[in-house]
Enzyme design. Structure first.
Site, short mmCIF file in Angstrom:
data_model
loop_
_atom_site.label_atom_id
_atom_site.label_comp_id
_atom_site.label_asym_id
_atom_site.label_seq_id
_atom_site.Cartn_x
_atom_site.Cartn_y
_atom_site.Cartn_z
N HIS A 146 0.87 -1.18 0.00
CA HIS A 146 0.00 0.00 0.00
C HIS A 146 0.91 1.23 0.00
O HIS A 146 2.02 1.18 0.54
CB HIS A 146 -0.83 -0.07 1.29
CG HIS A 146 -1.91 0.95 1.44
ND1 HIS A 146 -1.66 2.26 1.77
CD2 HIS A 146 -3.25 0.84 1.34
CE1 HIS A 146 -2.80 2.91 1.87
NE2 HIS A 146 -3.79 2.07 1.63
N ASP B 68 3.05 -4.42 8.13
CA ASP B 68 1.84 -3.63 7.93
C ASP B 68 0.66 -4.59 8.09
O ASP B 68 0.37 -5.38 7.19
CB ASP B 68 1.88 -3.00 6.53
CG ASP B 68 0.55 -2.33 6.15
OD1 ASP B 68 -0.42 -2.45 6.93
OD2 ASP B 68 0.51 -1.71 5.08
N GLN C 152 -4.51 -5.08 6.90
CA GLN C 152 -5.48 -6.03 6.34
C GLN C 152 -5.50 -7.36 7.08
O GLN C 152 -6.42 -8.16 6.89
CB GLN C 152 -5.21 -6.29 4.85
CG GLN C 152 -5.56 -5.14 3.95
CD GLN C 152 -6.96 -4.61 4.15
OE1 GLN C 152 -7.87 -5.35 4.52
NE2 GLN C 152 -7.15 -3.34 3.91
N LYS D 99 -10.66 -0.57 10.30
CA LYS D 99 -10.82 -1.75 9.45
C LYS D 99 -11.20 -2.98 10.26
O LYS D 99 -11.43 -4.05 9.71
CB LYS D 99 -9.53 -2.01 8.68
CG LYS D 99 -9.27 -0.96 7.62
CD LYS D 99 -8.00 -1.17 6.84
CE LYS D 99 -7.90 -0.10 5.76
NZ LYS D 99 -6.58 -0.10 5.12
N CYS E 95 -4.70 2.44 -3.65
CA CYS E 95 -3.47 2.93 -3.02
C CYS E 95 -2.31 1.96 -3.23
O CYS E 95 -1.46 1.78 -2.36
CB CYS E 95 -3.66 3.16 -1.52
SG CYS E 95 -4.88 4.40 -1.14
#
Ligand SMILES: *Cc1c(COP(=O)(O)O)cnc(C)c1O
Length: 406
Positions: free
Chosen positions: A123, A200, A203, A226, A364
């Site tokens: 991203h 990261d 997700q 999220k 993104c």
């Protein structure tokens, strides 16, 4: 899907019963943000109507109650991600801020010519902060490629490490391809070369059990919005040894020990990295979202979403001209696709006209789009409150859109 009463779960999400374009709304843009259960909304309302006062500042009752709410949320999150101590749980505005914090503060130890390993599926939030660091210091970015299924080329990953490598930073789960990366092995390999790793987790955190001790990552970042929580709140987990060595990221109130114009000392962890008034209301309400997740159980959430994704993807392959991007063996509940040469935007509009909310565009992740040789995709993504009826409504709308465009 045994034991999950999705209709009961949906009752906690009033937004799911609204209409779009005169049709029952089907929300399949969960990768961009998830919807929020009433218990989180109620907590926000309760705090604004009962307890709002600035944290850590006053002896008065409200301030102490609010501080307790924020700090018990920190402990709640520490337990949830299995961090050693609350000093390692830093509140941020989100994943983006967490990565910027690490790139800026931890990155200040790097030198011209040092190398940072990223992947082509990142991203922008895990690309641009490192580029800013590169502009400032001259560090060099190296990029791991993917195979045709959208899985990382792990052989290339290992081959990129050399004596100049100072950092590796990659996503746990791709927001476009859905690929679940073998981050535990990737971290172990980086550590065998004495290279620290940032993961990261934006997700992964809504779909996988996060255990930072088991992963042994140096940094792990994610966003509340999220994972059924409020917007404007995120978490940076960092190993204490690094956080202690790192200089502050921003200066201001809350993060200081003693301030004089001659010299300022900094607060202890975690406050050293929390300059200014945090979103204490959002932080407190975020812990209710974690309650929501834990009540159902992350394994059951993941199983439910996976079943929906597999079913939907299988049915989609029957649509002429469909191209699905990301067919990794380990895949999260995200389906990125195009039909023929149709523009993703047109498809997205036609789906919206039928009440189906999906994402269109580059998500993104422009470098990934370039790698795939496409301008963007349409992306459907699932959460715990989605049903087989949602999947069928999406499939029906998609077949219609394909027929109109075709
Ligand atoms: C959404 C996302 C981000 C950015 O998260 P914000 O909440 O917008 O800061 C970073 N990485 C991935 C993989 C994402 O999906």
């Amino acid at each position: 899907m045994e034991n999950i009463d999705v209709n009961k779960i949906r009752e906690e999400f009033p937004i799911l019963s609204r209409e779009v374009a005169g049709k029952p709304m089907v929300y399949l843009d969960n990768t961009a943000t998830s919807q929020t259960p009433m218990r989180v909304v109620d907590e926000i309302t309760r705090i604004y109507t009962r307890t709002k006062a600035n944290v850590h500042r006053g002896v008065h009752t409200l301030s102490q109650e609010m501080t307790d709410l924020q700090e018990s949320a920190r402990e709640r999150i520490r337990r949830y991600i299995n961090a050693d101590s609350i000093e390692e749980v830093i509140f941020t505005r989100g994943t983006t801020e967490g990565i910027n914090l690490v790139a800026s503060s931890f990155g200040s130890r790097f030198h011209k010519g040092d190398e940072i390993i990223l992947t082509v599926m990142e991203h922008h939030a895990n690309i641009v902060p490192w580029q800013l660091l590169s502009d400032r210091t001259g560090v060099v970015i190296r990029v791991v490629d993917i195979n045709e299924r959208g899985e990382l080329d792990l052989e290339q990953y290992r081959s990129l490490f050399n004596e100049r490598t100072v950092m590796a930073s990659f996503c746990h789960v791709s927001n476009v391809l859905g690929t679940v990366n073998p981050v535990k092995d990737m971290i172990a390999f980086a550590h065998s070369k004495s290279v620290p790793v940032l993961v990261d987790g934006a997700q992964a955190s809504p779909h996988l059990r996060i255990d930072v001790a088991d992963l042994d990552c140096d940094f792990y970042v994610f966003s509340s919005h999220k994972m059924y929580g409020p917007t404007g709140v995120g978490v940076l987990y960092g190993k204490r040894k690094w956080l202690e060595e790192m200089p502050p990221y921003q200066g201001g109130g809350e993060m200081i020990g003693k301030v004089t114009f001659a010299h300022t000392t900094y607060a202890d962890l975690p406050f050293k990295f929390e300059a200014g008034t945090p979103d204490f209301v959002g932080i407190a309400a975020f812990s209710k979202a974690i309650d929501f997740i834990e009540e159902i159980g992350m394994e059951r959430i993941a199983a439910h979403e996976h079943e929906l994704m597999e079913y939907t993807q299988q049915e989609m392959t029957k649509i002429p001209g469909i191209r699905i991007f990301g067919t990794a063996e380990h895949k999260s509940a995200v389906i990125s696709f195009l039909i023929g040469t149709d523009h993703p935007y047109d498809l997205g509009l036609l789906l919206d006209k039928q009440g189906v909310e999906v994402r269109t565009g580059h998500h993104c992740a422009m470098p990934l789009m370039d790698r795939l040789g496409i301008p963007g995709t349409v992306r459907a993504s699932f959460a715990i409150y989605n049903t087989k009826e949602d999947a069928d409504a999406f499939l029906k709308a998609l077949r219609r859109a394909a027929a109109i465009l075709g």
